[in-house]
Write an enzyme that holds these catalytic residues in place. Structure first.
Site, PDB file in Angstrom:
ATOM      1  N   ASP A 190      -2.509  -2.018   6.130  1.00  0.00           N
ATOM      2  CA  ASP A 190      -1.248  -1.309   5.903  1.00  0.00           C
ATOM      3  C   ASP A 190      -1.326   0.100   6.515  1.00  0.00           C
ATOM      4  O   ASP A 190      -2.357   0.778   6.419  1.00  0.00           O
ATOM      5  CB  ASP A 190      -1.056  -1.215   4.369  1.00  0.00           C
ATOM      6  CG  ASP A 190       0.344  -0.827   3.958  1.00  0.00           C
ATOM      7  OD1 ASP A 190       1.280  -1.066   4.736  1.00  0.00           O
ATOM      8  OD2 ASP A 190       0.493  -0.301   2.832  1.00  0.00           O
ATOM      9  N   HIS A 191      -0.245   0.531   7.135  1.00  0.00           N
ATOM     10  CA  HIS A 191      -0.091   1.933   7.580  1.00  0.00           C
ATOM     11  C   HIS A 191      -1.197   2.489   8.454  1.00  0.00           C
ATOM     12  O   HIS A 191      -1.610   3.645   8.264  1.00  0.00           O
ATOM     13  CB  HIS A 191       0.049   2.848   6.358  1.00  0.00           C
ATOM     14  CG  HIS A 191       1.435   2.858   5.810  1.00  0.00           C
ATOM     15  ND1 HIS A 191       2.507   3.385   6.496  1.00  0.00           N
ATOM     16  CD2 HIS A 191       1.922   2.383   4.647  1.00  0.00           C
ATOM     17  CE1 HIS A 191       3.595   3.224   5.770  1.00  0.00           C
ATOM     18  NE2 HIS A 191       3.281   2.610   4.651  1.00  0.00           N
ATOM     19  N   HIS A 225       9.224  -0.512   2.061  1.00  0.00           N
ATOM     20  CA  HIS A 225       8.067   0.261   1.590  1.00  0.00           C
ATOM     21  C   HIS A 225       8.480   1.101   0.387  1.00  0.00           C
ATOM     22  O   HIS A 225       9.654   1.289   0.116  1.00  0.00           O
ATOM     23  CB  HIS A 225       7.556   1.176   2.715  1.00  0.00           C
ATOM     24  CG  HIS A 225       6.704   0.450   3.710  1.00  0.00           C
ATOM     25  ND1 HIS A 225       5.388   0.738   3.902  1.00  0.00           N
ATOM     26  CD2 HIS A 225       6.991  -0.571   4.560  1.00  0.00           C
ATOM     27  CE1 HIS A 225       4.885  -0.061   4.825  1.00  0.00           C
ATOM     28  NE2 HIS A 225       5.845  -0.866   5.248  1.00  0.00           N
ATOM     29  N   HIS A 258       7.182   6.773  -0.630  1.00  0.00           N
ATOM     30  CA  HIS A 258       5.902   6.432  -1.241  1.00  0.00           C
ATOM     31  C   HIS A 258       5.670   7.321  -2.453  1.00  0.00           C
ATOM     32  O   HIS A 258       6.075   8.479  -2.466  1.00  0.00           O
ATOM     33  CB  HIS A 258       4.755   6.652  -0.243  1.00  0.00           C
ATOM     34  CG  HIS A 258       4.757   5.664   0.887  1.00  0.00           C
ATOM     35  ND1 HIS A 258       4.715   6.034   2.201  1.00  0.00           N
ATOM     36  CD2 HIS A 258       4.792   4.311   0.877  1.00  0.00           C
ATOM     37  CE1 HIS A 258       4.709   4.943   2.965  1.00  0.00           C
ATOM     38  NE2 HIS A 258       4.765   3.886   2.184  1.00  0.00           N
ATOM     39  N   GLY A 259       5.018   6.785  -3.458  1.00  0.00           N
ATOM     40  CA  GLY A 259       4.750   7.565  -4.669  1.00  0.00           C
ATOM     41  C   GLY A 259       5.862   7.396  -5.689  1.00  0.00           C
ATOM     42  O   GLY A 259       6.778   6.592  -5.487  1.00  0.00           O
ATOM     43  N   ASN A 279       6.543  -3.711  -0.485  1.00  0.00           N
ATOM     44  CA  ASN A 279       5.216  -3.094  -0.639  1.00  0.00           C
ATOM     45  C   ASN A 279       5.098  -2.290  -1.932  1.00  0.00           C
ATOM     46  O   ASN A 279       5.965  -1.452  -2.229  1.00  0.00           O
ATOM     47  CB  ASN A 279       4.946  -2.132   0.517  1.00  0.00           C
ATOM     48  CG  ASN A 279       4.671  -2.844   1.811  1.00  0.00           C
ATOM     49  OD1 ASN A 279       4.860  -4.051   1.927  1.00  0.00           O
ATOM     50  ND2 ASN A 279       4.220  -2.100   2.801  1.00  0.00           N
TER      51      ASN A 279
HETATM   52  P1  13P Z   1       4.387   2.893  -3.271  1.00  0.00           P
HETATM   53  O1  13P Z   1       3.044   3.540  -3.305  1.00  0.00           O
HETATM   54  O2  13P Z   1       5.487   3.866  -3.448  1.00  0.00           O
HETATM   55  O3  13P Z   1       4.491   1.731  -4.186  1.00  0.00           O
HETATM   56  O4  13P Z   1       4.568   2.336  -1.774  1.00  0.00           O
HETATM   57  C1  13P Z   1       3.609   1.451  -1.285  1.00  0.00           C
HETATM   58  C2  13P Z   1       3.823   1.160   0.131  1.00  0.00           C
HETATM   59  O5  13P Z   1       4.904   1.214   0.641  1.00  0.00           O
HETATM   60  C3  13P Z   1       2.624   0.777   0.907  1.00  0.00           C
HETATM   61  O6  13P Z   1       2.908   0.516   2.235  1.00  0.00           O
END
Ligand code: 13P
Length: 286
Positions: free
Chosen positions: A85-86, A210, A182-183, A232
């Site tokens: 991922d990422h 995401h 994210h977060g 995700n």
């Molecule tokens: P969160 O950490 O907000 O759940 O997002 C995870 C994500 O998108 C990982 O690619």
């Protein structure tokens, strides 16, 4: 035993698209949360993805994670998919391909469109030689990210850019910036469903949501209706893991054996995965 390839993932995503559900992808940090997620997948007979981020890879090593991932994928009589991922490094994506990941993400969304296309294309050209699926990102996922932070306003995916990226790279799946972060969210996330629907209309590949943590169930379902085939989840797994370990250590003392602490924490992590599999409507779909 399943020979888990990029084609298997593409078939899973196609089935999700046709069946109106999504494949949940969970970030893991180590063996313990990975086990919890995979136990949930087995219990609900759900096709899930389990993914390492570069922070985890840098600490543990891509070859070790790749080898563990291969064993995990072969343990079941239904497909589960290991994913990188990422990654914002083309080289790391190639290393993941070599280490046996059937799916990788190249995240060059911070770069110009031209550079995003160039980097994505480089990963696709290599990955497709080995039947590995590639996810790219366009627009930006807001909030705290794994490698850097982004707080600007130009996060929203532009339809023309998405079409150009997909046409010029042949990428398999696309993460789209539509307002998720994210977060943990402060307040309710404002997801631009209209833009999501427009991108979905213009493209013929699975789209990825995401920033799952904290998105209300009805919004996840609405996103799935509008073209999302993969969701995700990361922060909620890590937070549940750490908060429970911390509580158990406080209750029982740090003299308690690591295994006993982890055994007690694991069902809480598993519960997060069970909940998300149901939110994505992926239960019973393997
Ligand atoms: P969160 O950490 O907000 O759940 O997002 C995870 C994500 O998108 C990982 O690619």
């Amino acid at each position: 035993m399943i020979n888990t390839t990029g084609k298997v993932l593409k078939d899973l995503l196609k089935a999700a698209d046709e069946g109106g559900y999504a494949i949940p992808m969970f970030n893991y940090t180590d063996l313990w949360d990975q086990m919890a997620v995979l136990e949930a997948a087995r219990e609900l007979h759900a096709p899930v993805m389990f993914a390492s981020i570069p922070k985890t890879v840098n600490e543990i090593g891509i070859d070790i994670l790749g080898a563990i991932g291969k064993i995990r994928m072969n343990e079941n009589d239904f497909p589960i998919i290991h994913h990188l991922d990422h990654s914002n490094s083309v080289d790391l994506c190639k290393k993941a391909v070599d280490a046996g990941y059937p799916s990788v993400m190249i995240d060059a969304s911070r770069e110009t469109l031209e550079k995003n296309i160039k980097m994505t294309k480089a990963v696709v050209e290599y990955a497709h030689l080995y039947d590995v699926c590639v996810e790219a990102e366009i627009g930006k996922i807001k909030g705290r990210d794994y490698e850097a932070s982004f707080d600007g306003g130009d996060f929203l995916v532009q339809v023309d850019d998405a079409v150009k990226l997909v046409e010029e790279t042949g990428v398999d799946t696309l993460a789209v910036g539509i307002g998720t972060a994210h977060g943990f969210y402060q307040g309710k996330p404002e997801i631009n469903f209209k833009r999501l629907a427009e991108v979905n209309e213009a493209l013929d590949i699975p789209l990825v949501l995401h920033g799952g943590t904290g998105i209300p169930e009805e919004d996840v379902r609405k996103a799935i209706k509008n073209g999302i085939n993969k969701v995700n989840i990361g922060t909620q797994i890590r937070y549940t893991y750490m908060s429970n370990v911390s509580r158990i250590v406080q209750e029982k003392g740090a003299v308690t054996h690591t295994i006993d602490i982890m055994q007690e924490a694991r069902p809480y992590i598993k519960q997060v995965a069970l909940d998300w599999i149901r939110i994505c409507m992926a239960d019973g779909k393997a």
